[in-house]
Each structure stands twice: as C-alpha cells, then as structure tokens.
Design an enzyme around this catalytic site. Sequence first.
Site, mmCIF file in Angstrom:
data_model
loop_
_atom_site.group_PDB
_atom_site.id
_atom_site.type_symbol
_atom_site.label_atom_id
_atom_site.label_comp_id
_atom_site.label_asym_id
_atom_site.label_seq_id
_atom_site.Cartn_x
_atom_site.Cartn_y
_atom_site.Cartn_z
ATOM 1 N N SER A 254 0.833 -1.199 0.000
ATOM 2 C CA SER A 254 0.000 0.000 0.000
ATOM 3 C C SER A 254 0.864 1.244 0.000
ATOM 4 O O SER A 254 2.021 1.209 0.394
ATOM 5 C CB SER A 254 -0.927 0.011 1.207
ATOM 6 O OG SER A 254 -0.179 0.382 2.342
ATOM 7 N N LYS A 255 0.254 2.296 -0.463
ATOM 8 C CA LYS A 255 0.965 3.570 -0.523
ATOM 9 C C LYS A 255 1.369 3.990 0.881
ATOM 10 O O LYS A 255 2.428 4.513 1.103
ATOM 11 C CB LYS A 255 0.038 4.663 -1.052
ATOM 12 C CG LYS A 255 -0.345 4.498 -2.474
ATOM 13 C CD LYS A 255 -1.104 5.731 -2.914
ATOM 14 C CE LYS A 255 -1.873 5.407 -4.175
ATOM 15 N NZ LYS A 255 -2.594 6.504 -4.728
ATOM 16 N N ARG A 256 0.474 3.729 1.790
ATOM 17 C CA ARG A 256 0.688 4.274 3.127
ATOM 18 C C ARG A 256 1.863 3.639 3.831
ATOM 19 O O ARG A 256 2.541 4.262 4.612
ATOM 20 C CB ARG A 256 -0.590 4.145 3.958
ATOM 21 C CG ARG A 256 -1.620 5.134 3.474
ATOM 22 C CD ARG A 256 -2.899 5.119 4.231
ATOM 23 N NE ARG A 256 -3.883 5.872 3.476
ATOM 24 C CZ ARG A 256 -4.691 5.326 2.581
ATOM 25 N NH1 ARG A 256 -4.663 4.033 2.369
ATOM 26 N NH2 ARG A 256 -5.547 6.069 1.906
ATOM 27 N N LYS A 257 2.071 2.355 3.535
ATOM 28 C CA LYS A 257 3.169 1.675 4.214
ATOM 29 C C LYS A 257 4.519 1.981 3.569
ATOM 30 O O LYS A 257 5.538 1.458 3.978
ATOM 31 C CB LYS A 257 2.911 0.164 4.226
ATOM 32 C CG LYS A 257 1.972 -0.228 5.355
ATOM 33 C CD LYS A 257 1.865 -1.740 5.476
ATOM 34 C CE LYS A 257 0.866 -2.253 4.481
ATOM 35 N NZ LYS A 257 0.829 -3.695 4.363
ATOM 36 N N GLY A 258 4.483 2.815 2.549
ATOM 37 C CA GLY A 258 5.746 3.219 1.931
ATOM 38 C C GLY A 258 6.383 2.125 1.090
ATOM 39 O O GLY A 258 7.597 2.077 0.939
#
Length: 467
Positions: A254-258
């Site tokens: 995911s984008k959020r987890k980088g």
Amino acid sequence: MIRTRFAPSPTGFVHVGSIYQTVIYYGFAKKNNGKFILRLEDTDKKRYKEGAEEALYRALEWIKIIPDEGPIYGGDYGPYVQSEVVKNGNRYKKYAYELLDKGIAYRCFCSSERLEKMREDQLKNKQQPKYDRTCLRLTEEEIQKKLDNNEKFVIRMKIPDNEYIEFEDLILGKISFYSNQIDDQVILKSDEYPTYHLGVVVDDHYMNITHVIRGPEWLPSTPKHVLLFKFFGWEIPKFAHTQLLRNENRSKMSKRKGDFSMEDLIALGYLPDAIFNFLALLANPNDKNIEIFDREYYINNFDLKKVPKTGPIFDTKKLLWMNGVYIRKLSIEELKNMIKPFISIDMSKKSDEYLEKSLQLIQERLKILSEADELLKFFFVRPEVKITERKDVVKDLINIVNEYANDDIMEQDIRKLAEKYGMKAGDVFMILRDIITGQSATPPIIPVIKVLGKEESIERLKVTIGE
Ligand code: GLU
C-alpha cells in the site's frame, strides 16, 4: 470500440500497485484494439498534492504506457481533469440536481458534528454506520426555510429499499448487494464539487468508458454506481475488479506503508521494460511458463479471465533476476548511456573504451543500474592499501602479471604458483582479487587485470608489499 481508463486521484507519488492496475487496463484495451484513457479525479481538495500529476505523467512515460486520451494527451472527451470539468460548467452539479428534481436524491443539511455523533452511536450499538435519513423526512416548507436561511447542504442519493443490486463482474463473476446495507451516498458536496461516486459515473458515461476495471477497494462502491447509471438512464459499463499486489509476507502493498513507488524503482535503476514485463506477468500469468516477453506478446495474449483473483505476490528477488535479464540484453552502448545518472565515481581520467571494457565485465553481474557505481569502482579507484602477509606469493604474482601473454597461460602460472606454496589455487586467486579490486566477489580476475592493464595491476600489487 472498447475504452478503459486509469482514473487516479493525484495524491502524491505513484505506487507500483497503481501501475500494475494500469498494465491491466492498457492490456485489455490494446488487445481489443480499443483506447486507454487517463482521467484525473482530483475533486478531493484535501488529498491533492502539488506535482502529483507530473509524477504520474513521468511514471507512465517511463514505463511507456502512453494513454490514447488524457489531460496532456488530448482527445475528444476532455477535459480529462475533474476539477476542470467543475470549472467548465460543472456537469456533475447539473446531474445531481436532475436526480434531486426526480426525487431520487435529496438535500441533507446535517452538520458534520451531528453526523459524527450519529456514527459513534451506531458503532456503539454495533450497527452499521449509515446515514439515518433525518433530512429525507424534511417537509418542503422545512427545506425552503433552510434554503432561505442559506444553510449549507449536500445532495445524497436515495438508495431504494429492499432491493438486490446485481452485476456480472468480468473477473469475479456474479456480484450481489442488498440495498438496505448501502448508505445514502453523498453525491454533491456543499461546495458543489462532486464526490468520487458522482464524478466517476458521470465521467465514465461522458467518456464512453465501456469497461470499468479497477482495484478491489472500489467493489463496495460499484452498486452505488450501478444505481446511478440506472437513475440517469445510461448504459451500464462492464465491471471488473482486480486484486491488489501483496508483499512477500502476503500483506497488501500500500501507498501508506511506503512500499515501492515508481520513483523508488526508477531511482534504484530498474529498466522500464523489465518492470513492464514483471507486472504484466503478474497480471496475466500464462500456462506455458513463458516469463520473459515483450509488450506485443503481452497484448496479443492478454485475457481478462487470467487476471488473478487473489493478490499476486510482488517477489523482489524475481524482479531483480528479471531486471538482470533485461540488463544483459542491452548493448554496451545502451548500458553505458543508462548507467550515467547512477555514477558518482570520477571516470573522467579514463577513455570511453576503457569504460566499455569494464562494463562488458560487470554486465553479467549487474541486477540494477544503481549497483553499477559499486561494481565499477575498482576499475577507476584504487582499493585501500593493506600490507599483505604473503609477500612471497605477491612477489611471484607480480612476475606472473608482468609476463602476461594470454589468459590461459596466466591461469596456469597461477596454479603452478599455488602448488609451489602448497596452497589451493582458489586461495591464490582470492589474494589476487582482494589486492586488485578490494572486493571479494568480482568478475573473473584475469580479464579484470587485462582491462586494468599491466602497469596499474602491478602497481596495486607492489604497494601491498611495501614497494
Ligand atoms: N479515483 C479513484 C482512485 O483514486 C478511481 C477509482 C476507479 O477506478 O473508479 O483510484
């Protein structure tokens, strides 16, 4: 004519998962001689990030998936940016009011505080959070009064009661939602910007999108969209929901987890054709075990039914291997040009020919371009000097290098030397490799010595015996 689209919200960097999806939209369109469209869904002003569009165009250009239509690509269905549609007549508003007039949408004046409180209470009571339809019960007079008072409102679609909303998903099969579980979705915000749901339906209709292919996170939204298409009396496009890429530990990327962004992959020195091949193989695994293929092969063989129903694993080791395959396919000239942005060592004192010869030796070992600096280093920079404990061996090595005639003879000489000292040939090669390169794993050392030249090699050997 088949038309697919990639409709990202420009919210920052471009995640590799988005490009995985794009490879599918593109593959399906091209396989069917259709068109692939880029549309920017930028109506959520809070999430918008400066420069995000440019990052998107760069990523698409890099991987060579050029939309047939889109913001900077032109086309007959523009503007392809939703905020521009809002500014140019705001057709979303027009359609929201059309539903309002037909009584299949209603104004909601509830404050965000009230909605927040309602949600909390519902969660506390273990109910599904859902708008409680307070404003659906307002009388005409009450509504008029609020309008006269300039009270802010949003427009919500009224989801019909006790109905099954069904559609055939081209990947997942028959999908059915019970309408009572669906929220009366806001379609127009108080600033007259559409929400995602209205924007996507109006634009998919306007842009003649025939196949809405998208990630699984949008599946719960699809019944709302099906209803909106029906409310407007528009033809409903075909839907297909893909799965998200997963990490090796099976967690979602995911984008959020980088996890990897396209910028990361570019900066590490992956090749566009390798990334395309890798994502295409995940998108459309084939039963023939053909793993290395080009775009043409991918497009010709594309089949929506082969798109995985569980999230494919993004195997970094396999990607490295695949990138190595593509690096080995490059000519030295191409490789030379490609590594340039990744090089920090000073190469100015050596000729182009010297660089080419060095590259020939490391090409086999190179997995990503950013490693070139490290792998090429000893050709340009002398390794740190260590005084050797085997001066006797090194002295003999100096003679052998000095008498170099060809690779085979040198190899034999080194083996004889090992015998002389009762050593393993491998250990002698190790001493030589360590002194010449300062590294323990390098291309075969004799060709390296040949590229470095007698003089330079002998110099490196001599300093370790204190000469
Ligand atoms: N704007 C949505 C996104 O950010 C598009 C989803 C869709 O394809 O409908 O991904």
